[in-house]
Design a protein around this motif. Structure first.
Motif, PDB file in Angstrom:
ATOM      1  N   HIS A 127      50.741  41.252  45.208  1.00  0.00           N
ATOM      2  CA  HIS A 127      49.924  42.914  45.286  1.00  0.00           C
ATOM      3  C   HIS A 127      49.387  42.916  43.774  1.00  0.00           C
ATOM      4  O   HIS A 127      50.167  42.222  43.166  1.00  0.00           O
ATOM      5  CB  HIS A 127      50.573  43.428  46.063  1.00  0.00           C
ATOM      6  CG  HIS A 127      52.097  43.553  45.352  1.00  0.00           C
ATOM      7  ND1 HIS A 127      53.172  43.160  45.745  1.00  0.00           N
ATOM      8  CD2 HIS A 127      52.650  44.820  44.352  1.00  0.00           C
ATOM      9  CE1 HIS A 127      54.185  44.091  44.638  1.00  0.00           C
ATOM     10  NE2 HIS A 127      53.310  45.041  43.968  1.00  0.00           N
ATOM     11  N   ILE A 128      48.361  43.670  43.861  1.00  0.00           N
ATOM     12  CA  ILE A 128      48.091  44.635  42.882  1.00  0.00           C
ATOM     13  C   ILE A 128      49.126  45.690  42.341  1.00  0.00           C
ATOM     14  O   ILE A 128      50.187  46.792  42.645  1.00  0.00           O
ATOM     15  CB  ILE A 128      47.160  45.537  42.469  1.00  0.00           C
ATOM     16  CG1 ILE A 128      45.492  44.139  42.777  1.00  0.00           C
ATOM     17  CG2 ILE A 128      46.622  45.674  40.920  1.00  0.00           C
ATOM     18  CD1 ILE A 128      44.536  44.811  43.459  1.00  0.00           C
ATOM     19  N   ILE A 130      47.063  37.461  46.265  1.00  0.00           N
ATOM     20  CA  ILE A 130      46.596  39.040  46.547  1.00  0.00           C
ATOM     21  C   ILE A 130      45.283  37.821  48.095  1.00  0.00           C
ATOM     22  O   ILE A 130      44.343  37.820  47.257  1.00  0.00           O
ATOM     23  CB  ILE A 130      45.915  39.500  45.717  1.00  0.00           C
ATOM     24  CG1 ILE A 130      46.908  40.078  44.604  1.00  0.00           C
ATOM     25  CG2 ILE A 130      45.702  40.498  45.866  1.00  0.00           C
ATOM     26  CD1 ILE A 130      46.589  40.204  42.903  1.00  0.00           C
ATOM     27  N   ILE A 182      42.198  44.207  48.739  1.00  0.00           N
ATOM     28  CA  ILE A 182      42.491  45.530  47.589  1.00  0.00           C
ATOM     29  C   ILE A 182      42.189  46.729  48.564  1.00  0.00           C
ATOM     30  O   ILE A 182      40.898  47.017  48.890  1.00  0.00           O
ATOM     31  CB  ILE A 182      41.560  44.879  46.596  1.00  0.00           C
ATOM     32  CG1 ILE A 182      41.555  43.708  45.463  1.00  0.00           C
ATOM     33  CG2 ILE A 182      41.533  46.280  45.863  1.00  0.00           C
ATOM     34  CD1 ILE A 182      40.688  43.998  44.453  1.00  0.00           C
ATOM     35  N   PHE A 191      42.470  51.771  45.875  1.00  0.00           N
ATOM     36  CA  PHE A 191      43.239  50.597  44.207  1.00  0.00           C
ATOM     37  C   PHE A 191      41.669  51.428  43.084  1.00  0.00           C
ATOM     38  O   PHE A 191      42.039  52.280  41.636  1.00  0.00           O
ATOM     39  CB  PHE A 191      43.420  49.755  44.038  1.00  0.00           C
ATOM     40  CG  PHE A 191      43.050  49.299  42.911  1.00  0.00           C
ATOM     41  CD1 PHE A 191      43.923  49.377  41.965  1.00  0.00           C
ATOM     42  CD2 PHE A 191      42.224  48.529  42.690  1.00  0.00           C
ATOM     43  CE1 PHE A 191      44.175  48.337  40.780  1.00  0.00           C
ATOM     44  CE2 PHE A 191      42.312  47.365  41.475  1.00  0.00           C
ATOM     45  CZ  PHE A 191      42.829  47.461  40.478  1.00  0.00           C
ATOM     46  N   CYS A 192      40.787  51.181  44.092  1.00  0.00           N
ATOM     47  CA  CYS A 192      39.268  51.346  42.835  1.00  0.00           C
ATOM     48  C   CYS A 192      39.102  53.070  42.077  1.00  0.00           C
ATOM     49  O   CYS A 192      38.555  53.421  41.191  1.00  0.00           O
ATOM     50  CB  CYS A 192      38.211  50.753  43.853  1.00  0.00           C
ATOM     51  SG  CYS A 192      38.340  49.490  44.495  1.00  0.00           S
TER      52      CYS A 192
END
Length: 115
Positions: free
Chosen positions: A80-81, A98, A101, A105-106
């Motif tokens: 994961h990020i 990953i 997304i 997150f963005c």
């Protein structure tokens, strides 16, 4: 972000300064030692946790420049990020595990220009 030792020392001194201020403030209020210790611990933990948020992930390397942070998490086997500095504009996630997304997150990374 790469923090210099002098910045880390400043942050440490600021945390100690706040802890000492609270210690003397609560001592004047005649609170018993046990409640004062609990309050001090809580305040110190909250302050220091706030200072740590938004720092470079321990598994990645970061560089700070004028537009913001460049974060390199290349080949770190991430699933994961990780939590990133808020001013991240360049993020390298190549060769990780990953698979998706999250759109949130963005929204949290408005300066991100390169992923």
């Amino acid at each position: 972000m790469d923090y210099t030792p002098s910045l880390l020392f400043f942050v440490f001194c600021k945390c100690v300064h706040v802890a000492i201020w609270f210690f003397f403030h609560f001592q004047r209020c005649n609170l018993n030692i046990m409640s004062m210790d609990i309050i001090l611990f809580f305040v110190f933990a909250v302050i220091c946790a706030g200072l740590v948020e938004g720092t470079c992930p321990s598994t990645c390397s970061c560089a700070d420049d004028s537009p913001g942070s460049q974060v390199n998490c290349n080949s770190k086997y991430l699933g994961h990020i990780p939590a990133l500095p808020n001013d991240t504009y360049h993020l390298n996630l190549r060769h990780n595990n990953i698979t998706e997304i999250n759109i949130q997150f963005c929204k949290e990374m408005p300066q991100l220009q390169h992923l």
